[in-house]
Design a protein around this motif. Structure first.
Motif, PDB file in Angstrom:
ATOM      1  N   UNK A  44     -17.035  40.752 -24.339  1.00  0.00           N
ATOM      2  CA  UNK A  44     -17.007  40.141 -23.008  1.00  0.00           C
ATOM      3  C   UNK A  44     -18.395  40.133 -22.375  1.00  0.00           C
ATOM      4  N   UNK A  45     -19.128  41.242 -22.532  1.00  0.00           N
ATOM      5  CA  UNK A  45     -20.473  41.332 -21.962  1.00  0.00           C
ATOM      6  C   UNK A  45     -21.406  40.314 -22.617  1.00  0.00           C
ATOM      7  N   UNK A  46     -21.331  40.173 -23.930  1.00  0.00           N
ATOM      8  CA  UNK A  46     -22.186  39.226 -24.636  1.00  0.00           C
ATOM      9  C   UNK A  46     -21.845  37.793 -24.248  1.00  0.00           C
ATOM     10  N   UNK A  47     -20.563  37.512 -24.081  1.00  0.00           N
ATOM     11  CA  UNK A  47     -20.156  36.165 -23.670  1.00  0.00           C
ATOM     12  C   UNK A  47     -20.629  35.863 -22.256  1.00  0.00           C
ATOM     13  N   UNK A  48     -20.480  36.831 -21.362  1.00  0.00           N
ATOM     14  CA  UNK A  48     -20.910  36.626 -19.969  1.00  0.00           C
ATOM     15  C   UNK A  48     -22.421  36.425 -19.870  1.00  0.00           C
ATOM     16  N   UNK A  49     -23.157  37.035 -20.798  1.00  0.00           N
ATOM     17  CA  UNK A  49     -24.614  36.915 -20.800  1.00  0.00           C
ATOM     18  C   UNK A  49     -25.092  35.666 -21.547  1.00  0.00           C
ATOM     19  N   UNK A  50     -24.109  34.889 -22.065  1.00  0.00           N
ATOM     20  CA  UNK A  50     -24.433  33.687 -22.850  1.00  0.00           C
ATOM     21  C   UNK A  50     -25.379  34.031 -23.997  1.00  0.00           C
ATOM     22  N   UNK A  51     -25.068  35.086 -24.700  1.00  0.00           N
ATOM     23  CA  UNK A  51     -25.914  35.560 -25.789  1.00  0.00           C
ATOM     24  C   UNK A  51     -25.915  34.575 -26.950  1.00  0.00           C
ATOM     25  N   UNK A  52     -27.028  34.546 -27.669  1.00  0.00           N
ATOM     26  CA  UNK A  52     -27.148  33.715 -28.855  1.00  0.00           C
ATOM     27  C   UNK A  52     -26.276  34.295 -29.980  1.00  0.00           C
ATOM     28  N   UNK A  53     -25.806  33.431 -30.902  1.00  0.00           N
ATOM     29  CA  UNK A  53     -24.984  33.927 -32.011  1.00  0.00           C
ATOM     30  C   UNK A  53     -25.643  35.045 -32.803  1.00  0.00           C
ATOM     31  N   UNK A  54     -26.971  34.945 -33.003  1.00  0.00           N
ATOM     32  CA  UNK A  54     -27.644  35.991 -33.757  1.00  0.00           C
ATOM     33  C   UNK A  54     -27.618  37.317 -33.000  1.00  0.00           C
ATOM     34  N   UNK A  55     -27.759  37.271 -31.681  1.00  0.00           N
ATOM     35  CA  UNK A  55     -27.683  38.494 -30.876  1.00  0.00           C
ATOM     36  C   UNK A  55     -26.305  39.125 -30.991  1.00  0.00           C
ATOM     37  N   UNK A  56     -25.285  38.274 -31.042  1.00  0.00           N
ATOM     38  CA  UNK A  56     -23.914  38.769 -31.160  1.00  0.00           C
ATOM     39  C   UNK A  56     -23.690  39.390 -32.530  1.00  0.00           C
ATOM     40  N   UNK A  57     -24.248  38.768 -33.565  1.00  0.00           N
ATOM     41  CA  UNK A  57     -24.124  39.326 -34.913  1.00  0.00           C
ATOM     42  C   UNK A  57     -24.778  40.696 -34.988  1.00  0.00           C
ATOM     43  N   UNK A  70     -12.633  37.677 -31.144  1.00  0.00           N
ATOM     44  CA  UNK A  70     -13.309  37.565 -29.846  1.00  0.00           C
ATOM     45  C   UNK A  70     -14.824  37.541 -30.022  1.00  0.00           C
ATOM     46  N   UNK A  71     -15.325  38.335 -30.948  1.00  0.00           N
ATOM     47  CA  UNK A  71     -16.768  38.348 -31.210  1.00  0.00           C
ATOM     48  C   UNK A  71     -17.230  36.997 -31.722  1.00  0.00           C
ATOM     49  N   UNK A  72     -16.479  36.432 -32.668  1.00  0.00           N
ATOM     50  CA  UNK A  72     -16.861  35.144 -33.236  1.00  0.00           C
ATOM     51  C   UNK A  72     -16.758  34.030 -32.203  1.00  0.00           C
ATOM     52  N   UNK A  73     -15.753  34.094 -31.355  1.00  0.00           N
ATOM     53  CA  UNK A  73     -15.636  33.069 -30.307  1.00  0.00           C
ATOM     54  C   UNK A  73     -16.778  33.185 -29.306  1.00  0.00           C
ATOM     55  N   UNK A  74     -17.202  34.412 -29.034  1.00  0.00           N
ATOM     56  CA  UNK A  74     -18.352  34.597 -28.153  1.00  0.00           C
ATOM     57  C   UNK A  74     -19.593  33.965 -28.758  1.00  0.00           C
ATOM     58  N   UNK A  75     -19.653  33.918 -30.103  1.00  0.00           N
ATOM     59  CA  UNK A  75     -20.784  33.300 -30.799  1.00  0.00           C
ATOM     60  C   UNK A  75     -20.632  31.794 -30.906  1.00  0.00           C
ATOM     61  N   UNK A  76     -19.480  31.259 -30.476  1.00  0.00           N
ATOM     62  CA  UNK A  76     -19.287  29.818 -30.459  1.00  0.00           C
ATOM     63  C   UNK A  76     -18.285  29.282 -31.445  1.00  0.00           C
ATOM     64  N   UNK A  77     -17.793  30.107 -32.366  1.00  0.00           N
ATOM     65  CA  UNK A  77     -16.818  29.643 -33.351  1.00  0.00           C
ATOM     66  C   UNK A  77     -15.464  29.440 -32.675  1.00  0.00           C
ATOM     67  N   UNK A  78     -14.839  28.300 -32.902  1.00  0.00           N
ATOM     68  CA  UNK A  78     -13.578  27.994 -32.231  1.00  0.00           C
ATOM     69  C   UNK A  78     -12.366  28.573 -32.959  1.00  0.00           C
TER      70      UNK A  78
END
Length: 207
Positions: free
Chosen positions: A80-93, A140-148
């Protein structure tokens, strides 16, 4: 089975049993989780397990449930924090590779329960619940990175396999392997969902 309610001092003893169960399972395997071993580790009278739980199996299942809930809550808050911060996929990984790293004694106890469930059907429902919860967090992690429509089962299997290898043979594990595996999974999910620009950005980021 719903956990019994107790006074505060009783809750402290119950929590001590759960903590001791994790430690004993990590040290001796699930077969080593006995009334005597757990209560000695917790520094409590032998009858304490029977006061709180109907069986040693119920204690092991409750320890698994408590560990899983805490781990899921921690990683869900991270997503949730990474999504709210609009983090890049690499940052999420990177963040989830760190979050999924093996933690002792909890991770070893978890795998002991998983392996024991292959021979003990009474544990399989609790293990299935733990796996389902883990997949939900992975999704949830993958969706935060943009994967649908992420492959949550594959992501969790990657995390578990990496942690298992790290525990069993740490000298054989590349510290960056899980991050790269997560990146590859995120990349595939982005391409499958048609988010080519985001996939290209992820692919060209520093590795």
């Amino acid at each position: 089975m719903e956990p019994r309610k107790h006074r505060v001092n009783a809750q402290v003893r119950r929590d001590a049993l759960l903590k001791a169960t994790v430690e004993v399972a990590a040290e001796n395997g699930i077969a080593g989780v006995t009334h005597r071993a757990v209560t000695e580790k917790a520094g409590l009278p032998l009858a304490t397990v029977s006061y709180f739980f109907d069986s040693i199996t119920d204690l092991a299942i409750e320890a698994l449930r408590v560990f899983t809930e805490a781990d899921v809550a921690r990683q869900r808050a991270l997503a949730e924090a990474l999504r709210d911060q609009h983090s890049e996929p690499d940052e999420i990984a990177v963040a989830f590779a760190e979050a999924a790293a093996a933690r002792m004694p909890e991770s070893l106890a978890l795998f002991e329960v998983f392996l024991h469930a292959a021979r003990a059907p009474e544990l399989r429902a609790a293990v299935a619940e733990a796996i389902t919860a883990g997949r939900q967090v992975a999704a949830e992690a993958a969706r935060a990175a943009g994967a649908e429509d992420p492959d949550a089962a594959a992501l969790l299997a990657l995390a578990h396999g990496y942690a298992f290898h790290t525990i069993a043979a740490p000298d054989t594990v590349d510290p960056g392997a899980l991050r790269r595996a997560f990146r590859a999974q995120f990349l595939g999910g982005l391409l499958e969902s048609g988010q080519v620009d985001l996939a290209v950005r992820l692919a060209t980021q520093d590795r």
